[in-house]
Design an enzyme around this catalytic site. Structure first.
Site, PDB file in Angstrom:
ATOM      1  N   ILE A 216      59.737  13.178 -17.054  1.00 27.70           N
ATOM      2  CA  ILE A 216      60.860  12.761 -17.893  1.00 27.70           C
ATOM      3  C   ILE A 216      62.122  13.534 -17.548  1.00 27.70           C
ATOM      4  O   ILE A 216      63.228  12.992 -17.585  1.00 27.70           O
ATOM      5  CB  ILE A 216      60.500  12.912 -19.396  1.00 27.70           C
TER       6      ILE A 216
ATOM      7  N   LYS B 137      61.862  14.348 -27.414  1.00 27.56           N
ATOM      8  CA  LYS B 137      60.989  13.818 -28.464  1.00 27.56           C
ATOM      9  C   LYS B 137      59.526  13.895 -28.037  1.00 27.56           C
ATOM     10  O   LYS B 137      59.228  13.837 -26.828  1.00 27.56           O
ATOM     11  CB  LYS B 137      61.397  12.390 -28.826  1.00 27.56           C
TER      12      LYS B 137
END
Length: 315
Positions: free
Chosen positions: A16, A92
């Site tokens: 990510i 997140k």
């Protein structure tokens, strides 16, 4: 605040970070990446150490930290960053538990630092227009379909099926972050069925039944075994028509007519560019943004959910 870019350290240089954070940081005039920390590898172009503590020793000019490690081990680094006087941005979900994120929020407030718990899907192109359209509507029914292939999005990443990894709620929480943003009314979990592979500790499939405080049903299916086309859609039936978000919130339809721009994939960097703009704005204003509502719904699912045995899963 100076007009100079904020000097940033990145912790956790995984998939990510490389696909989303690094391009967004490189394109932002508001941040200057001056160091990174990762247990396994280096990041070309900046000093890289195996721990945040070592990084801060080597690059003491870091003003803010973006923390991209998995949620379960994140608290120690998060607390260290705040203790060292650095502003902090959390990928997140913001932590492994509600309690630890609340502790971080309290620490940041006492230190006068910014803490930003990010929800990238709230910055998808269709989300804000959807929120505005729904603001004066009566909600009659909501259904969420969030189906993707874990082997594509998390290849070989066993941590996602370990305690604290959230399993299918890792993508599913993106849907919850959107729905908690766009609906003009709160909703509560009433029942859940969570399918756990016999060799794993987090669910691979979840069926959820919520209800708004006004009594409208909100249902969701989160599936980690989808193959072929991936599905990230939200349908909201109201007294003024039907709203649909597809492609993870990128595309908005009202009564079947597209309202947003051309379809584009949810993983495009626009969402993360918006996150870093928001982080810079919060730092400049001396504020924090720590919304735990999506994580609260996940915690409720683990508390209320019926556990269903599923076949073993192997990457």
């Amino acid at each position: 605040m100076s007009a100079d870019p904020i000097r940033l350290g990145l912790v956790g240089v995984g998939v990510i970070a490389r696909s989303q954070h690094l391009p967004a940081i490189a394109a932002s005039p508001r941040f200057d990446l001056i160091g990174a920390a990762d247990r396994k590898g280096d990041l070309d172009g900046v000093p890289t150490r195996t721990s945040l503590a070592d990084l801060l020793d080597v690059v003491p000019d870091i003003q803010a930290v973006s923390l991209c490690t998995p949620p379960a081990p994140r608290f120690t680094d998060a607390r260290l960053a705040l203790s060292a006087g650095r502003h902090l941005m959390l990928e997140k979900p913001p932590g492994a538990t509600l309690a630890e994120v609340r502790a971080l929020a309290e620490q940041a407030e006492k230190a006068g630092l910014t803490l930003f718990a990010t929800w990238h899907s709230r910055h998808a192109a269709g989300v804000e227009p959807a929120r505005a359209w729904l603001a004066d509507k009566t909600i009659r029914r909501v259904h969420i379909e969030w189906r993707e292939d874990v082997r594509v999005w998390h290849p070989g990443q066993d941590w996602i099926f370990a305690p604290g990894g959230l399993g299918v709620f890792d993508p599913g929480i993106n849907a919850l972050s959107i729905v908690t943003c766009i609906l003009p009314v709160a909703f509560l979990l009433r029942a859940a069925r969570l399918h756990f592979p016999e060799n794993r500790q987090t669910p691979i499939l979840a069926d959820l039944a919520f209800e708004t405080v006004d009594g409208a049903p909100v249902t969701a299916v989160f599936d980690f075994l989808q193959t072929g086309d991936q599905t990230w859609s939200i349908r909201v039936e109201t007294d003024g028509g039907v709203l649909t978000l597809t492609n993870g919130g990128a595309d908005l339809f009202i009564d079947g007519e597209q309202q947003s721009g051309p379809a584009h994939h949810v993983v495009l960097g626009g969402e993360y560019a918006a996150l870093y703009d928001r982080f810079a704005d919060l730092i400049a204003a001396g504020r924090s943004d720590v919304d735990l509502t999506p994580l609260s719904h996940v915690a409720d699912a683990f508390m209320l959910g019926e556990r269903v045995a599923a076949p073993a899963f192997h990457f």
